[in-house]
Design a protein around this motif. Structure first.
Motif, short mmCIF file in Angstrom:
data_model
loop_
_atom_site.label_atom_id
_atom_site.label_comp_id
_atom_site.label_asym_id
_atom_site.label_seq_id
_atom_site.Cartn_x
_atom_site.Cartn_y
_atom_site.Cartn_z
N ALA A 100 0.80 -1.21 0.00
CA ALA A 100 0.00 0.00 0.00
C ALA A 100 0.84 1.27 0.00
O ALA A 100 0.29 2.37 0.11
N GLN A 101 2.15 1.16 -0.13
CA GLN A 101 3.01 2.34 -0.10
C GLN A 101 3.09 3.05 -1.45
O GLN A 101 3.55 4.17 -1.53
N GLY A 102 2.65 2.38 -2.50
CA GLY A 102 2.67 2.97 -3.83
C GLY A 102 1.26 3.21 -4.34
O GLY A 102 0.33 3.48 -3.59
N GLY A 103 1.10 3.09 -5.66
CA GLY A 103 -0.20 3.30 -6.27
C GLY A 103 -1.15 2.15 -5.99
O GLY A 103 -0.75 1.07 -5.56
N ASP A 104 -2.43 2.40 -6.23
CA ASP A 104 -3.46 1.41 -5.96
C ASP A 104 -3.31 0.22 -6.91
O ASP A 104 -3.46 0.37 -8.13
N ARG A 260 6.49 -0.41 -11.70
CA ARG A 260 6.85 0.93 -11.21
C ARG A 260 5.67 1.61 -10.50
O ARG A 260 5.86 2.49 -9.66
N ALA A 261 4.46 1.18 -10.83
CA ALA A 261 3.29 1.77 -10.17
C ALA A 261 3.28 1.50 -8.68
O ALA A 261 2.62 2.22 -7.92
N PHE A 262 4.03 0.48 -8.25
CA PHE A 262 4.01 0.09 -6.84
C PHE A 262 5.21 0.61 -6.06
O PHE A 262 5.36 0.28 -4.88
N LEU A 263 6.06 1.42 -6.69
CA LEU A 263 7.20 1.98 -5.97
C LEU A 263 6.67 2.86 -4.84
O LEU A 263 5.70 3.60 -5.01
N PRO A 264 7.29 2.78 -3.66
CA PRO A 264 6.76 3.52 -2.51
C PRO A 264 6.82 5.03 -2.70
O PRO A 264 7.80 5.57 -3.21
N ARG A 265 5.75 5.70 -2.31
CA ARG A 265 5.73 7.15 -2.27
C ARG A 265 6.46 7.60 -1.01
O ARG A 265 6.29 7.01 0.05
N ALA A 266 7.27 8.63 -1.12
CA ALA A 266 8.11 9.05 -0.01
C ALA A 266 7.30 9.31 1.26
O ALA A 266 7.72 8.95 2.36
N GLU A 267 6.12 9.91 1.11
CA GLU A 267 5.34 10.28 2.28
C GLU A 267 4.66 9.08 2.94
O GLU A 267 4.14 9.20 4.06
N LEU A 268 4.66 7.91 2.25
CA LEU A 268 4.03 6.72 2.81
C LEU A 268 5.03 5.68 3.30
O LEU A 268 4.64 4.71 3.93
N ALA A 269 6.30 5.89 3.03
CA ALA A 269 7.30 4.89 3.39
C ALA A 269 7.56 4.86 4.90
O ALA A 269 7.77 3.78 5.47
N ASP A 275 2.42 13.66 12.45
CA ASP A 275 1.92 14.28 11.21
C ASP A 275 0.59 13.65 10.79
O ASP A 275 -0.33 14.35 10.34
N LEU A 276 0.48 12.35 10.93
CA LEU A 276 -0.75 11.67 10.54
C LEU A 276 -1.91 12.08 11.45
O LEU A 276 -3.03 12.32 10.99
N LEU A 277 -1.64 12.16 12.74
CA LEU A 277 -2.69 12.52 13.70
C LEU A 277 -3.13 13.98 13.56
O LEU A 277 -4.18 14.36 14.08
#
Length: 345
Positions: A100-104, A260-269, A275-277
């Motif tokens: 779930a760290q990359g694209g859907d 490549r669609a599943f490469l982790p997004r920096a903000e989700l790694a 920050d989330l709360l």
């Protein structure tokens, strides 16, 4: 020499990002339906009523589509480049499952399936239907029957080439395709996945109780997280990779094969819990746009983050947690109260 239709399908599947492709008769996994019904009867599906509602369709491809003659099982790699367990000790950060760290993945896999399906229909004139895991299809038993792997003791599909880092897709077709030999079990006496489960959700080889599983609890479960599992959740806020990450077969999985669609997004790694709360609902939707995480909604993500904050135990998160104590959502208010009792003053 003329290529067979099976060979041509494999080549076309590879062009659309699938690293594994196999064929089985539509009725190749009859035992899967019996196992599903036993699992449901035991209540091990928890609150996933949709599993029960369409059980007859899910139990067999012909139950879903009587016209199906063959199944094409396909796998798309999401093998991670880093250790999925690396954040286990970073309690100030939330752990999000690798997938779930990359694209859907639903979108990426379905796009590939539709492209393959269009080509196959044009080439052969066959009827077909394509499915990702939102449909009542038992992808894992069908993929094992089609020879692209086997179901490990954690119940997930395992491959000698790709470990357990495969997203699965299914094409049902009216074609009579030559079936591949079914996958052979190569787990042997290994029990690493069972031993690694933080909550004992793998109750025996090939038997999982969703009600104890952190992936189920953080994603599918509505309402409060049962207190008996909260400490074991640690800093996991969406899913759990432990049983997958420890599998020895992963040493053969190559991150370079991942779509490549599943490469982790920096903000989700490795997102900071503070920050989330701090996110409101609009901020949540913006941060998780294009991510499978978006479907659980802001409230469930905040619930998960509050549990993780309680497990962090440090006073620095008190302010982030306190804003939820008076929440109109009783689940969030209760989780915040629980977390505050565990934070150092």
């Amino acid at each position: 020499m003329t290529m067979s239709i099976e060979q041509r399908i494999r080549e076309k599947a590879a062009e659309h990002g699938f690293v594994a492709c196999g064929f089985a008769a539509a009725d190749a996994a009859p035992e899967a339906g019996a196992g599903l019904r036993e699992w449901l009867a035991d209540g091990r599906h928890g609150g996933m009523g949709w599993m029960e509602a369409r059980a007859d369709e899910r139990a067999s491809p012909n139950g879903l589509w009587p016209g199906a003659r063959s199944v094409i099982a396909l796998g798309m790699s999401y093998a991670p480049a880093t250790d999925p367990l690396a954040l286990a000790g970073a309690s100030e950060r939330g752990r999000i499952s690798v997938y779930a760290q990359g694209g859907d993945y639903h979108k990426a896999v379905k796009k590939g399936l539709k492209a393959l399906g269009r080509w196959l229909a044009d080439e052969t004139g066959c009827e077909l239907k394509v499915f990702v895991d939102t449909a009542p299809v038992m992808e894992k038993p069908l993929a094992a029957a089609a020879g692209i792997g086997w179901q490990g003791k954690h119940t997930n599909l395992l491959s000698r080439e790709h470990g357990n880092w495969l997203f699965l897709g299914i094409v049902m077709t009216s074609l009579e395709l030559v079936p591949d030999p079914p996958g052979q079990d190569h787990c042997g006496s290994c029990t690493r996945c069972i031993d690694a489960c933080p909550t004992g959700a793998i109750t025996a080889p090939h038997r999982i109780d969703a009600r104890r599983c952190i992936s189920y609890l953080t994603i599918e479960h509505h309402g409060p997280i049962p207190t008996e599992f909260r400490e074991a959740m640690g800093n996991r806020i969406y899913g759990c990779d432990d049983c997958l990450a420890v599998c020895p077969w992963n040493r053969f999985a190559e991150a370079g094969q991942a779509n490549r669609a599943f490469l982790p997004r920096a903000e989700l790694a490795a997102p900071a819990l503070a920050d989330l709360l701090a996110l409101d609902e609009a901020g949540f939707r913006e941060m998780f746009a294009g991510s499978p995480i978006k479907r659980i909604g802001w409230a469930r993500m905040m619930r998960n983050c509050l549990i993780a904050a309680g497990n962090n135990g440090e006073a620095g998160l008190r302010e982030s947690v306190e804003r939820f104590v008076e929440s109109d959502d009783p689940v969030l208010a209760e989780a915040a109260g629980w977390a505050l009792t565990r934070l150092i003053r």
